[in-house]
Design a protein around this motif. Sequence first.
Motif, short mmCIF file in Angstrom:
data_model
loop_
_atom_site.label_atom_id
_atom_site.label_comp_id
_atom_site.label_asym_id
_atom_site.label_seq_id
_atom_site.Cartn_x
_atom_site.Cartn_y
_atom_site.Cartn_z
N THR A 118 -1.04 7.85 -32.34
CA THR A 118 -0.95 6.45 -32.02
C THR A 118 -1.69 5.40 -32.62
N ALA A 119 -3.08 5.36 -32.42
CA ALA A 119 -3.77 4.67 -33.04
C ALA A 119 -3.86 4.75 -34.32
N ALA A 120 -4.07 5.71 -34.99
CA ALA A 120 -4.17 6.26 -36.41
C ALA A 120 -2.37 5.22 -37.19
N MET A 121 -1.43 5.83 -36.08
CA MET A 121 -0.79 5.29 -36.75
C MET A 121 0.05 3.54 -37.19
N VAL A 122 -0.74 3.14 -36.01
CA VAL A 122 -0.48 1.82 -35.89
C VAL A 122 -1.27 1.01 -36.36
N GLU A 123 -2.32 1.91 -37.42
CA GLU A 123 -3.57 1.04 -37.94
C GLU A 123 -2.81 0.97 -39.60
N LEU A 124 -2.36 2.76 -39.80
CA LEU A 124 -1.59 2.65 -41.07
C LEU A 124 -0.99 1.71 -41.37
N LEU A 125 0.12 1.71 -40.22
CA LEU A 125 1.72 0.28 -40.51
C LEU A 125 0.87 -0.92 -40.63
N GLU A 126 0.24 -0.80 -39.88
CA GLU A 126 -0.10 -2.45 -40.05
C GLU A 126 -0.81 -3.37 -41.51
N ARG A 127 -1.84 -2.17 -42.38
CA ARG A 127 -2.29 -1.89 -43.21
C ARG A 127 -1.34 -1.53 -44.32
N GLY A 128 0.18 -1.65 -44.27
CA GLY A 128 1.02 -1.09 -45.16
C GLY A 128 1.01 0.02 -45.44
N VAL A 129 0.34 1.36 -45.08
CA VAL A 129 0.54 2.10 -45.69
C VAL A 129 1.03 3.44 -45.09
N PRO A 130 2.23 4.02 -45.58
CA PRO A 130 2.92 4.76 -45.63
C PRO A 130 2.51 6.40 -44.91
N VAL A 131 3.50 6.79 -44.38
CA VAL A 131 3.35 8.45 -43.70
C VAL A 131 4.28 9.30 -43.84
N SER A 132 3.89 10.28 -44.99
CA SER A 132 5.51 10.88 -45.54
C SER A 132 5.50 12.45 -44.84
N LEU A 133 6.44 12.85 -44.15
CA LEU A 133 6.08 14.20 -43.62
C LEU A 133 6.37 15.28 -43.80
N TYR A 134 6.22 16.28 -44.41
CA TYR A 134 6.57 17.56 -44.86
C TYR A 134 6.89 18.57 -43.67
N THR A 135 7.44 20.23 -44.67
CA THR A 135 7.27 21.66 -43.91
C THR A 135 6.32 21.91 -44.38
N ARG A 136 5.58 22.91 -43.46
CA ARG A 136 4.36 23.86 -44.15
C ARG A 136 4.87 23.90 -46.00
N THR A 137 6.19 24.06 -46.19
CA THR A 137 6.18 24.48 -47.56
C THR A 137 7.17 23.81 -48.54
N GLY A 138 7.00 21.95 -48.04
CA GLY A 138 6.77 20.75 -49.00
C GLY A 138 8.04 21.10 -49.06
N ARG A 139 8.79 20.87 -47.61
CA ARG A 139 10.30 20.67 -48.37
C ARG A 139 9.79 18.90 -47.22
N TYR A 140 9.85 17.65 -47.90
CA TYR A 140 10.41 16.52 -47.15
C TYR A 140 11.00 16.41 -46.14
N ARG A 141 10.14 16.24 -45.19
CA ARG A 141 11.48 15.74 -43.73
C ARG A 141 11.84 14.53 -43.53
N GLY A 142 10.93 13.03 -43.87
CA GLY A 142 11.66 12.52 -43.33
C GLY A 142 9.61 11.01 -43.39
N ARG A 143 9.59 9.92 -43.33
CA ARG A 143 8.34 9.37 -43.44
C ARG A 143 8.42 7.97 -42.45
N LEU A 144 7.19 7.30 -42.46
CA LEU A 144 7.15 6.56 -41.19
C LEU A 144 6.56 5.21 -42.47
N GLN A 145 7.35 4.05 -41.97
CA GLN A 145 7.08 3.44 -43.61
C GLN A 145 7.35 1.94 -42.50
N PRO A 146 6.62 1.34 -43.20
CA PRO A 146 6.01 0.04 -43.07
C PRO A 146 7.56 -0.89 -43.03
#
Length: 670
Positions: free
Chosen positions: A388-416
């Motif tokens: 959670t702490a890393a997530m908050v830091e990334l959001l506050e700095r405007g850095v998005p997080v993308s989530l993929y399956t092991r095989t590279g299928r796009y799941r979604g995004r944590l976006q500021p």
Amino acid sequence: MLRGVVSPEELQSAWERVRENNGCRGVDGVTVERFAHGAAGRLRELVTRIDQGVYRPMPLLRIEVEKKPGSPDRRKLLVPAIADRIAQTALARQLNRVWDEEFLETSFAYRRGHGVDSAIARVVQLRNRGWQWVVETDLVKFFDNVPQGLLLQEVAKEVEREQQYTLLRRWIHAEEWDGESVTRLRRGIAQGSPISPLLANLFLSVFDREVTALGHHIVRYADDFVALCETETKAAALLEWVRDWMARRQLTLHPDKTRVTSFAAGFNFLGPYFHGGEVYLKWKENKAHGRVKFMAQPMPARLLEKYRVPLRLEGQEADRRAYTTWRRDLKAAEKEELVPYLYVTEAGSIVRKSGDRLLIERDGRMEADIPVHRLEHVCLFGNAQLTTAAMVELLERGVPVSLYTRTGRYRGRLQPPAAKNVDLRIAQYGLHQDAAKALDWGRKTVAAKIANGAWVLRRYDSRDGGGDSAGQAIERLDSLVARSGSAETVAELEGVEGAAAREYFTALMRFQTSAFQWPGRVQHPATDPINALLSLTYTLAMGELMGFGEAAGLDIYLGYLHQPDYGRPSLALDLLEPLRHPVCDRLVLALLQRKQFGPDDFEVHGDTGGMFLRAPALKEFFAAYEKWMATKVRERRFRDLARDEVGRLAKALKGESDWTPIQWGNDWNN
């Protein structure tokens, strides 16, 4: 101005804590009982001086106590005046709420929920896991010898408010009253000051991270620590590393109390004696404290007057210049070569926050330590976790997080939070409603995509010699560019695009010299290595365009060429089309030409029957992808060109320019 750095409520709460502790008087002779008379007025004066930037701390009162009862060795304590004690307590509480989340679980002193017992339990836990060799150390007068310049560098990294830095700098550069004269502290942090424990943990937190990054375990209680290793050889090497680290930070290890040992040989730490599988605790009895051997008398009133006068302007300017210098140096450090996209692919990896850095841990080992300010995006694959702490830091700095399956299928995004440009989205919806305009933009996009494909073929043909087959394919693509401009429906336009893709890939794959065979374009899922590489590259590029589009305030699910469909990022796909051939395909062809991946680097996924890169090869691919996206074309990286494409689309939607998708032959020549 220091307005707002600590509130009146924080000072009141800090005063209650200082009163409860009932410590000794300060250099001004004011005791806790005396401060309590008229405390409300004294606190108002304190907060006013801090707010106005004219606060100046009193000198610290020197006290010397026996290290042990009857011992000739003495420990020096430097005690602030009551008002300064209150201010330090207030700011320490404020900063500790932020910094404590950033300290690793290797640090057990001065932290809520931690202590000597938990440190001992951690040593036992590591012993039981097989870490049998120990680096036992002792620092010579750590608190007296901390280099203030290096400490202030760490402070400047952690505090983003000049007001906080200013107060900390004034307390670090404190003055000492020994009963006869006033001396400014040139080294060390004052034992006896409420802020010192937090500063000690901050300074040594860098050491914690670096030891952990080496693959060892450390258990630290203030400046007392042991490091645990798997083998004697590793422990010996770590000890030399520790000596060097401390020397570079102007600290010294005690020669008689520093060694490599083991649980089999036994060692003491924080009181208990560890030997084999046992921990022997000392018999608990009333511990005798060393007596006070010296306490300076209060300063004469004539000397105290200097500190009761508000800090002059030149003193405030010195603080401001110091802070500006450190921040300028930090900004200069940020100009290092970027590591813009972080890919976390190993199952069980945990991304944690520590200060202004992200730590990637797996199986109790630190795999990477990366400054957050150097990141543009974080990509998590499979069973990788984000705290959670890393997530908050990334959001506050405007850095998005993308989530993929092991095989590279796009799941979604944590976006500021997206841009608040409602008018831009209204214009985008208007384009969707205007079928004629949407078709016109679609024609331009398809024409740019086909033209860029022809450019790619010309480039390979001129370099490698494609023969008449490439020349004929280029001619047919040129004719399809013209046909795309006269398409009367989206369906007709898609037919032209499909014909061009078949023509393009048939010609392109004649240039690849790997052992892999090209079966034609196969999607969702790919069934061969070449299509697997193409699909993965397209997925990553599309993810970047999604992030750029959302950051600009666009609705990435509503396109003008690709029709709306549940879960389809149609606008990102539209923007990707002109970039597929000159950016994505060229990377894949380069990997094939270098024969960077072989058959053993791929595996078939049991559930889908699709082919994907294995984990080690996937990491290698990401490194190649990042290097490629950092390639510059006329001082712009490929990644910048993708961002520019989003910007041009936004301008066109707002009516500031015509929509002209990027064309490599016209706009770029790389």
